[in-house]
Design a protein around this motif. Structure first.
Motif, mmCIF file in Angstrom:
data_model
loop_
_atom_site.group_PDB
_atom_site.id
_atom_site.type_symbol
_atom_site.label_atom_id
_atom_site.label_comp_id
_atom_site.label_asym_id
_atom_site.label_seq_id
_atom_site.Cartn_x
_atom_site.Cartn_y
_atom_site.Cartn_z
ATOM 1 N N PHE A 89 -29.452 0.661 18.941
ATOM 2 C CA PHE A 89 -28.271 1.368 19.413
ATOM 3 C C PHE A 89 -28.291 1.542 20.923
ATOM 4 O O PHE A 89 -27.282 1.336 21.599
ATOM 5 N N ASN A 90 -29.437 1.912 21.477
ATOM 6 C CA ASN A 90 -29.526 2.120 22.921
ATOM 7 C C ASN A 90 -29.246 0.831 23.697
ATOM 8 O O ASN A 90 -28.617 0.866 24.757
ATOM 9 N N ASP A 118 -20.164 -0.485 11.863
ATOM 10 C CA ASP A 118 -21.569 -0.130 11.738
ATOM 11 C C ASP A 118 -22.102 0.286 13.095
ATOM 12 O O ASP A 118 -21.657 -0.211 14.141
ATOM 13 N N LEU A 119 -23.053 1.179 13.086
ATOM 14 C CA LEU A 119 -23.524 1.822 14.307
ATOM 15 C C LEU A 119 -23.809 0.847 15.436
ATOM 16 O O LEU A 119 -23.309 1.018 16.552
ATOM 17 N N VAL A 146 -25.487 0.403 23.626
ATOM 18 C CA VAL A 146 -24.851 1.300 24.603
ATOM 19 C C VAL A 146 -24.967 0.703 26.007
ATOM 20 O O VAL A 146 -23.994 0.718 26.780
ATOM 21 N N TYR A 147 -26.118 0.177 26.331
ATOM 22 C CA TYR A 147 -26.323 -0.422 27.657
ATOM 23 C C TYR A 147 -25.308 -1.539 27.908
ATOM 24 O O TYR A 147 -24.747 -1.652 29.005
ATOM 25 N N GLU A 148 -25.030 -2.325 26.859
ATOM 26 C CA GLU A 148 -24.077 -3.424 26.997
ATOM 27 C C GLU A 148 -22.646 -2.924 27.166
ATOM 28 O O GLU A 148 -21.836 -3.568 27.836
ATOM 29 N N ARG A 149 -22.331 -1.795 26.556
ATOM 30 C CA ARG A 149 -20.944 -1.308 26.573
ATOM 31 C C ARG A 149 -20.580 -0.558 27.858
ATOM 32 O O ARG A 149 -19.396 -0.395 28.157
ATOM 33 N N ALA A 195 -36.334 2.932 27.761
ATOM 34 C CA ALA A 195 -36.833 1.628 27.320
ATOM 35 C C ALA A 195 -35.715 0.591 27.241
ATOM 36 O O ALA A 195 -35.978 -0.622 27.295
ATOM 37 N N ALA A 196 -34.460 1.059 27.121
ATOM 38 C CA ALA A 196 -33.313 0.148 27.070
ATOM 39 C C ALA A 196 -32.820 -0.231 28.458
ATOM 40 O O ALA A 196 -31.880 -1.027 28.581
ATOM 41 N N GLY A 197 -33.428 0.326 29.500
ATOM 42 C CA GLY A 197 -33.048 -0.018 30.861
ATOM 43 C C GLY A 197 -32.343 1.080 31.637
ATOM 44 O O GLY A 197 -32.036 0.915 32.821
#
Length: 210
Positions: free
Chosen positions: A121-122, A83-84, A125-128, A168-170
């Motif tokens: 999702f954003n 899942d996304l 992505v920041y975590e990955r 907004a996600a950093g």
């Protein structure tokens, strides 16, 4: 796909290079997965990520990527599907996450059917990404001020909205490319309309994880 000069510019813009780890989100026919596979070389890794929300499509996107990964010289390609917002972490933090003509879909009913949002999702992505990693988005532009209004109907999104959501996600906006810009695009037609298909006004943003 684009001509060789535009392809070269976009690869350069992505920040991917030999030895890098790249996540290619919703790879379609696999054109970008192949390009990144060649760029990162045997010491690099390309994760071809098919969101579970589209894995059921009749063209079997997961199967297509698994076939691609079996091509000679593609040992550095790994196919993943989930899942996304459950984007699995890579064995090592990614250097680049690449989204080509797909970000607008985060605002469509299909991609939100399981509760995913662009904000979710954003953050994933920041975590990955590793610190200093790049989140690169190329998409079809809609008219300024339209926000996400035309994401479902025209498959377009306002670049300013993308920037606002991703920051907004950093993330920090690191660079912008106009190599795919087309001022003749009226921004009012669906991207598949024969009058504009393949020639839409497209923006490219590269965001940095600090």
């Amino acid at each position: 796909m684009y001509d060789q000069s535009k392809l070269a510019e976009l690869i350069r813009f992505s920040g991917a290079d030999a030895g890098a780890t790249v996540i290619d989100v919703y790879p379609g026919a696999g054109d970008w997965t192949r390009l990144f596979s060649d760029v990162v070389g045997p010491e690099g890794r390309v994760y071809s990520f098919v969101p579970g929300e589209v894995a059921h499509f009749k063209n079997d996107p997961v199967g297509l990527m698994r076939t691609l990964a079996k091509e000679p010289g593609r040992e550095n390609v790994e196919v993943i599907s989930a899942d996304l917002v459950a984007l699995p972490p890579a064995a090592r933090p990614a250097d680049v996450l690449w989204m080509h003509l797909f970000y607008h879909d985060l605002h469509t009913a299909l991609m939100q059917a399981k509760g995913a949002t662009a904000a979710d999702f954003n953050r994933t992505v920041y975590e990955r990404l590793k610190p200093g990693g790049y989140y690169v988005i190329v998409d079809h532009a809609t008219a300024a001020g339209e926000g996400t209004t035309n994401a479902q109907s025209l498959h377009r999104i306002d670049p300013a909205t993308v920037r606002k959501e991703v920051e907004a996600a950093g993330f920090l906006l690191d660079a912008e490319s106009t190599v795919l810009a087309n001022k003749r695009d009226p921004h009012s037609n669906k991207v598949f309309d024969p009058s504009i298909k393949g020639e839409t006004d497209r923006f490219a943003y590269r965001f940095l994880k600090p």
